[in-house]
Design an enzyme around this catalytic site. Structure first.
Site, mmCIF file in Angstrom:
data_model
loop_
_atom_site.group_PDB
_atom_site.id
_atom_site.type_symbol
_atom_site.label_atom_id
_atom_site.label_comp_id
_atom_site.label_asym_id
_atom_site.label_seq_id
_atom_site.Cartn_x
_atom_site.Cartn_y
_atom_site.Cartn_z
ATOM 1 N N THR A 104 -14.050 35.945 19.344
ATOM 2 C CA THR A 104 -12.956 36.572 18.591
ATOM 3 C C THR A 104 -11.685 35.751 18.704
ATOM 4 O OG1 THR A 104 -13.892 38.763 18.971
ATOM 5 C CG2 THR A 104 -11.561 38.663 18.361
ATOM 6 N N TYR A 190 -23.054 37.386 28.683
ATOM 7 C CA TYR A 190 -22.839 37.882 27.325
ATOM 8 C C TYR A 190 -24.119 37.694 26.533
ATOM 9 C CZ TYR A 190 -20.408 38.347 22.775
ATOM 10 O OH TYR A 190 -20.000 38.742 21.528
ATOM 11 N N LYS A 218 -22.262 41.992 29.084
ATOM 12 C CA LYS A 218 -21.782 42.474 27.797
ATOM 13 C C LYS A 218 -22.983 42.457 26.861
ATOM 14 C CE LYS A 218 -18.459 41.445 24.088
ATOM 15 N NZ LYS A 218 -17.402 40.498 23.640
#
Length: 360
Positions: A104, A190, A218
């Site tokens: 992001t 992740y 995550k």
């Protein structure tokens, strides 16, 4: 999040601070303090002693983490004034952790020097208010090790690591890759197969979870996976679209959110105030809109429409088309402008308002 090359890199030093963004000055951070933190030896062995700012349990307790957007100046350099404003908005709305330069935050479009600089800047300016998680992921283990060491050297609390992508490895290779990173300091794994094209299966995560520096995962695969992990005592963070059920029904500790860049107050309420299906349903159209194109294209467009960042894109990202921008304006009106960041009226913006930068 993704780095598609394997090259050597160096730290910022006093002699090359001119390479930092032009607005990196004492209005936002103590320049000399940051320079001192960044003026470090390049070569650090994985056996080097790295001072960790916080305990792993403190990181594991974070319910609300924002994967913060990285804004740019018209020439494509990082806009630290706008970045500081974004982080301050998050802090004012109760965020507990900031993820720096993830997918992001467009770590994939940064040099390692930019990425470590931004982590250091975040620690120096906000590290007393929030936990700082630095993206250090790479498909090159050597680069991932060096980025992790550098990130901890400038003070991050934990590292986020995607699995090697494109040039994927075996399950044994995954364990070896992560073991080399877990030896350095606290790591959040992740798992996002939509980006990496490879699932990190539970049998790998369960092996890695035995390491004392394993913080948690995550997880983007789904809430059945989340529940399986939490039943075994593994800490899990979810993502926007899955986070309500993950948090309140499946035992996830919280969310690492993209939408909170836009509606931090609502996302905090979703994570802190108990099960709220009405609020989750209210947020779902925004969650859907944010992935109308690969993230973070929609987020970047939205923040520009809200007047919170300059309408600058680093290629290969380009803004959403006009029809999609109109859709966002309507979303803001339906959800209430007061729930969104910034204090300007939301604008559609015209195509010519956007600046697309290819050399940055």
């Amino acid at each position: 999040m993704l780095k598609g090359y394997c090259s050597s890199s160096s730290f910022y030093t006093i002699s090359n601070l001119h390479l930092l963004p032009s607005n990196f000055n004492t209005r936002f951070c103590n320049l000399h303090q940051a320079a001192a933190k960044l003026d470090l030896p390049l070569q650090m062995s994985s056996s080097a002693v790295v001072k960790i700012r916080t305990s792993i349990e403190d990181v594991r307790s974070l319910r609300f983490i924002t994967a913060v957007k990285t804004p740019y100046l018209p020439h494509g350099k990082i806009d630290l004034e706008a970045y500081d404003n974004l982080v301050n908005i998050q802090i004012a709305n109760g965020v507990e952790g900031i993820l720096v330069a993830g997918s992001t935050g467009e770590g994939q479009l940064m040099t390692w020097d930019e990425q470590i600089m931004l982590i250091a800047h975040t620690v120096n300016c906000f590290g007393d208010k929030v936990k700082v998680i630095g993206n250090a992921g790479s498909n090159c283990t050597k680069e991932a090790i060096e980025a992790t060491e550098r990130g901890f050297a400038v003070g991050m609390d934990a590292a986020l690591h995607i699995n090697p992508y494109y040039g994927k490895t075996s399950m044994e290779g995954l364990v070896a890759h992560y073991d080399s990173l877990l030896s350095i300091g606290p790591v959040i794994i992740y798992n996002v197969p939509s980006r990496s094209s490879q699932d990190i299966p539970p049998n790998v995560v369960e092996i890695l979870a035995k390491n004392p520096n394993f913080v948690g995962v995550k997880e983007c695969v789904g809430n059945e996976r989340v529940k399986m992990y939490t039943d075994k005592g593994i800490v899990v963070w979810s993502v926007d679209m899955l986070c309500h059920e993950a948090r309140w029904d499946c035992g996830a500790v919280g969310v690492q959110s993209v939408a909170s860049n836009l509606v931090p107050g609502l996302m905090r309420e979703l994570m802190f105030e108990g099960k709220n299906s009405i609020l989750n349903s209210k947020l779902m159209p925004l969650f859907d809109w944010l992935v109308i194109e690969p993230s973070p294209i929609a987020l970047n467009t939205a923040l520009a429409q809200l007047g919170v960042v300059k309408p600058v894109f680093r290629l290969p990202y380009v803004p959403l088309n006009r029809e999609q921008r109109v859709e966002f304006v309507n979303l803001v009106k339906e959800m209430g402008r007061e729930n969104f960041v910034g204090d300007r009226d939301v604008q559609v913006l015209e195509d010519d308002d956007f600046i697309i930068v290819s050399r940055y």
